[in-house]
Enzyme design. Structure first.
Site, PDB file in Angstrom:
ATOM      1  N   GLU A 182      -6.522  -7.842  -0.920  1.00 41.18           N
ATOM      2  CA  GLU A 182      -7.079  -7.908   0.432  1.00 41.18           C
ATOM      3  C   GLU A 182      -8.581  -7.677   0.383  1.00 41.18           C
ATOM      4  O   GLU A 182      -9.031  -6.532   0.327  1.00 41.18           O
ATOM      5  CB  GLU A 182      -6.435  -6.862   1.358  1.00 41.18           C
ATOM      6  CG  GLU A 182      -4.985  -7.142   1.689  1.00 41.18           C
ATOM      7  CD  GLU A 182      -4.382  -6.110   2.644  1.00 41.18           C
ATOM      8  OE1 GLU A 182      -5.145  -5.457   3.393  1.00 41.18           O
ATOM      9  OE2 GLU A 182      -3.149  -5.952   2.617  1.00 41.18           O
TER      10      GLU A 182
ATOM     11  N   GLU B  44       0.830  -1.217   0.000  1.00 39.12           N
ATOM     12  CA  GLU B  44       0.000   0.000   0.000  1.00 39.12           C
ATOM     13  C   GLU B  44       0.858   1.258   0.000  1.00 39.12           C
ATOM     14  O   GLU B  44       0.667   2.156   0.825  1.00 39.12           O
ATOM     15  CB  GLU B  44      -0.943   0.001   1.209  1.00 39.12           C
ATOM     16  CG  GLU B  44      -1.961  -1.120   1.163  1.00 39.12           C
ATOM     17  CD  GLU B  44      -3.090  -0.937   2.166  1.00 39.12           C
ATOM     18  OE1 GLU B  44      -2.871  -0.308   3.204  1.00 39.12           O
ATOM     19  OE2 GLU B  44      -4.194  -1.436   1.890  1.00 39.12           O
TER      20      GLU B  44
HETATM   21  C1  GAL Z   1      -4.367  -2.898   4.975  1.00 42.84           C
HETATM   22  C2  GAL Z   1      -2.947  -3.427   5.140  1.00 42.84           C
HETATM   23  C3  GAL Z   1      -2.955  -4.723   5.932  1.00 42.84           C
HETATM   24  C4  GAL Z   1      -3.779  -4.559   7.178  1.00 42.84           C
HETATM   25  C5  GAL Z   1      -5.171  -4.078   6.816  1.00 42.84           C
HETATM   26  C6  GAL Z   1      -6.059  -3.835   8.005  1.00 42.84           C
HETATM   27  O1  GAL Z   1      -4.370  -1.590   4.601  1.00 42.84           O
HETATM   28  O2  GAL Z   1      -2.366  -3.647   3.884  1.00 42.84           O
HETATM   29  O3  GAL Z   1      -1.647  -5.088   6.233  1.00 42.84           O
HETATM   30  O4  GAL Z   1      -3.148  -3.657   8.004  1.00 42.84           O
HETATM   31  O5  GAL Z   1      -5.083  -2.875   6.170  1.00 42.84           O
HETATM   32  O6  GAL Z   1      -6.230  -4.992   8.704  1.00 42.84           O
END
Ligand code: GAL
Length: 840
Positions: free
Chosen positions: A254, A185
């Site tokens: 994600e 990110e």
């Molecule tokens: C995303 C990040 C993950 C985790 C998630 C929240 O932005 O890439 O590593 O932190 O948020 O759980």
């Protein structure tokens, strides 16, 4: 050879080179606009995050197997730098950090791996995965165009890549790794930093590609990811996302299955129907790779939680719960979704898609391949009402906020809002309580040869280097006999400003007050009248860090600890600033230095036993021993009677506990329909943010296990119990005529040529049996699993079939048809069956 032929050959070579460069190397893994291509085949890939240090190696095979049964093709994990290089150049790849073993187990199960090397992870992990020593490399600045940082990042990334290569773990070598990730990110950071940010991300991309892994790299949330790196999306929904080049596939790295919990915050959850809806939306918009973050969240053992204030549990409302058990119906509903999607794979990967509106909030996405495959997704975005739509001369009823999947463009096999999978209610049953505790008092600031005295206040992390959560600050205050307050009784006010995260204030060894912050506001101000006496007084501050930050611009520079000012108000002189006095410091607790959590350390001091064992006394160590309970259900410690501290079993740290921090927020009813956010479906308001603490079975010996607790606030250890987690009851909620994949298969195989009714399936855990039926109603029942009630329409024989087919069985199925329940109780009304069976 004619000139034309030579030119033609040169052109072909150039084209081949260009293609292989664009598709990420000459490897067996490449990509095009539609999908990742593995061994020449475009694939729709379903992936899930399991972070190896958040469970034990003994749990890994079972987690991976359950992921496979849930329909996953890929396991995704970050690589946790601070776990692997605790000191510069001193590497660790054992125990929970045995990365090669973890990846090899995934391979053995026949699944692929997406390796997010980072090495920045975020992940609510201490310092986002960076080792704390990295901060002290001269001239370093994290995640920007900075020489020392880039050198360290390149060194570690290369180390991991080489390790994977030596163990032949890349797909190009016959291994399971099909994708990798560099950074995490970085887009929002780059935006903030400008030119140096852009230079750094370009460098990171080139450095990664230069490592020649033979598999593509991704950069998530990085709109300008340079070729051949694929930019990918993270979020609750990603259907709107398009990669930055037309020849890159649409990847969702994600897909958040829930959210993390912070101490003091309520516990978030995400309805399975909405998660499935978001995934179906992504697929129908041409997405071809989805990773659930998290599929198994697990536990932040030891001091690995970041934040600060992230709980020890990293359950995340994931399809596999913290303990590795199936979270139902989420696990089952996604499994059904994956099967439905896989039936569409031939049309999805080779077909062109067309979108046709079916109403104001409805549309059809149709994929057709040249070979004749056709798959359709019918979507209803309206979050309030059902829609009846016409598609290819047929009618379809779409529940609010849902997508129906038709793998043959005709029959619905799945609707995201119709859950065919069973739900389960879990219980935590005490297996052992009433431990016989011994106690040991931690001394307030027991200064020793490791203590040191300085003028002024020190920043905590620079001082402890995160070797402990605790830093003691002590100073002397001389009170003149003539101080007015000694006569008036109006105590002077001590004011302490701290950068966080929690603080105990002691006056002459007596606890005077405790304050703590939160993830959003870690800063603290203590202000209270304090009882000082004439002569010398000791002011002692115990400052506590609760995990280092893992996100934000230059989070490595964020402070913790008592930075001041520290002042006394109400003296004859008015205000006295103590900030620039001499302060004596000590890192960590005496009990930590003695290793009281370990077998050898705990026997090095005299413990108090019997009736004199400390109760409700701050800064107390407790120990006891116990035998492992029989069975193989996951275990946890119920710490609800305690305040705040840390707990160890046989020298292994279970993590920080803090049931004394009650969750504040607004908890309430939660509908699956409508856009989800982490603030939407919350529970535990007014209760402990985390009550139960996972005790991995593999940490126990059959007898004589040492349990050690360090309590900061004062708690009641006799309330601590060991519990096992098991299924209490299972429920099914099935609409009459709800489409199922099994019925579609029966029909399309020609075995049956009439419409088929769905079935309600109930399963208790292995070793359990259905002991009673708590509720059954065919009609218009209301409520959710655990609290169903009859609606205005109820078939009076709703229980009969369940008594007949289920009692005494581990599992059973009952067809959802009026005949099973003594006839149709309300013709022309849409009916469903709700049933809850107790497992025992
Ligand atoms: C995303 C990040 C993950 C985790 C998630 C929240 O932005 O890439 O590593 O932190 O948020 O759980």
């Amino acid at each position: 050879m004619g000139l034309k032929l030579v030119m033609y050959k040169v052109l072909v070579v150039v084209l081949v080179l260009l293609c292989s460069w664009v598709s990420g190397g000459t490897a067996s893994v490449s990509y095009d606009s539609k999908a990742i291509i593995v061994n020449g085949q475009r694939r729709i890939l379903i992936s899930g995050s399991i972070h190896y240090p958040r469970s034990t190696p003994e749990m890994w095979p079972d987690l991976i197997q359950k992921a496979k049964e849930g329909g996953l093709d890929v396991i995704q994990t970050y690589v946790f730098w601070n776990g692997h290089e605790p000191q510069p150049g001193k590497y660790y790849f054992g125990g929970r950090y045995d990365l090669v073993k973890f990846i090899s187990l995934v391979k053995q199960a026949g699944l692929y791996v997406h390796l997010r090397i980072g090495p920045y992870a975020c992940a609510e992990w201490n310092f986002g995965g960076f080792p704390v020593w990295l901060k002290y490399v001269p001239g370093i600045s994290f995640r920007t165009d900075n020489g020392p940082f880039k050198a360290a990042m390149q060194k570690f990334t290369t180390k991991i890549v080489n390790m994977m290569k030596v163990n032949k773990l890349y797909e190009s070598q016959g291994g399971p790794i099909i994708l990798s990730q560099i950074e995490n990110e970085y887009g929002p950071m780059e935006y903030e930093l400008g030119a140096p940010g852009r230079a750094y991300s370009k460098w990171a991309a080139q450095m990664a590609v230069g490592l020649r892994t033979g598999v593509p790299w991704v950069m998530c949330k990085q709109d300008d990811a340079p070729d051949p790196i694929i930019n990918t999306c993270n979020g609750f929904y990603c259907d709107y996302f398009s990669p930055n080049k037309a020849y890159k596939p649409k990847i969702w790295t994600e897909a958040w299955t829930g959210w993390f919990t912070e101490f003091g915050g309520p516990v978030p959850s995400r309805p399975a129907e909405d998660l499935a809806f978001s995934v179906a939306r992504f697929i129908q918009k041409g997405g071809s790779f989805i990773n659930y973050y998290m599929y198994h969240g697990g536990t932040n053992f030891g001091r690995t939680a970041g934040g600060p204030f992230i709980t020890t549990s990293y359950d995340y409302d994931a399809p596999l719960d913290e303990f590795g058990l199936l979270r139902q119906p989420k696990w089952g509903h996604l499994k059904d979704l994956h099967r439905a999607i896989k039936l569409c794979e031939p049309a999805l990967v080779s077909g062109d898609s067309t979108v046709t509106p079916l109403g104001n909030y409805q549309e059809a996405h149709v994929f057709k391949s040249k070979s004749g495959a056709c798959a359709a997704f019918l979507a209803n975005y309206n979050s309030h009402s059902f829609a009846k739509v016409a598609f290819r001369n047929m009618h379809y009823n779409l529940p609010p906020w849902s997508i129906s999947i038709l793998p043959d463009c005709k029959n619905t096999v799945y609707n995201t809002a119709r859950v065919g999978a069973q739900s389960a209610q879990m219980k935590m049953s005490p297996v052992r309580g009433g431990f016989s505790w011994q106690s040991y008092n931690e001394e307030t600031a027991s200064y020793d040869e490791n203590s040191f005295t300085m003028v002024g206040l020190l920043e905590q992390i620079n001082t402890t280097r995160d070797a402990s959560d605790y830093l003691w600050y002590t100073t002397d205050v001389k009170i003149d006999r003539n101080e007015g307050f000694l006569k008036s009784g109006k105590w002077p006010v001590l004011s302490v400003l701290s950068a966080g995260h929690a603080l105990h204030v002691f006056i002459n060894g007596q606890l005077s007050g405790t304050i703590y912050g939160s993830l959003e506001y870690p800063k603290l101000t203590f202000s209270k009248g304090v009882n000082l006496r004439a002569g010398f007084n000791k002011i002692t501050l115990l400052s506590i860090a609760l995990g280092l930050p893992n996100i934000g611009p230059h989070f490595e520079t964020w402070n913790a600890g008592v930075l001041g000012p520290v002042s006394l108000y109400g003296l004859n002189e008015g205000k006295r600033d103590l900030s620039w006095q001499k302060w004596t410091y000590k890192i960590g607790l005496k009990g930590e230095a003695l290793g009281l959590h370990s077998l050898s350390g705990s026997s090095s001091v005299e413990w108090i036993e019997g009736l004199s064992v400390a109760q409700k006394q701050p800064l107390t160590w407790y120990k006891t021993t116990f035998n492992a309970p029989a069975g193989n259900e996951p275990l946890a410690l119920d710490m609800n009677s305690m305040g705040k501290g840390q707990v160890w079993i046989n020298g292994e740290s279970i993590g920080r506990y803090w049931p004394g921090y009650k969750a504040s927020g607004s908890c309430g009813a939660c509908s699956y329909a409508g856009y989800f956010s982490e603030k939407k479906c919350l529970s535990n308001c007014g209760e402990a943010s985390q009550r139960w603490y996972h005790v991995p079975r593999s940490w126990l010996n059959p007898t004589g296990n040492l349990l050690v607790v360090f309590e900061e606030w004062g708690g009641n250890p006799s309330g601590i119990s060991l519990v096992k987690r098991e299924v209490q009851s299972v429920c099914a909620d099935i609409y009459e005529w709800q489409p199922t994949l099994v019925n579609w298969q029966l029909q399309s195989s020609g075995k049956v040529n009439k419409p088929l009714r769905p079935k309600a399936h109930l399963w208790c855990a292995p070793g359990q049996k259905i002991s009673s039926i708590k509720f059954a109603s065919f009609g218009t029942p209301e409520g959710v699993c655990g609290s169903y009630r009859e609606g205005s329409c109820h078939a009076h024989h709703s229980y009969d079939a369940f008594y007949k087919y289920c009692i005494g069985q581990q599992s059973c199925s009952v067809t959802v048809a009026p005949a099973m329940f003594g006839g149709d109780p309300c013709p022309s009304v849409m009916k469903k069956l709700s049933v809850e069976a107790i497992c025992g």
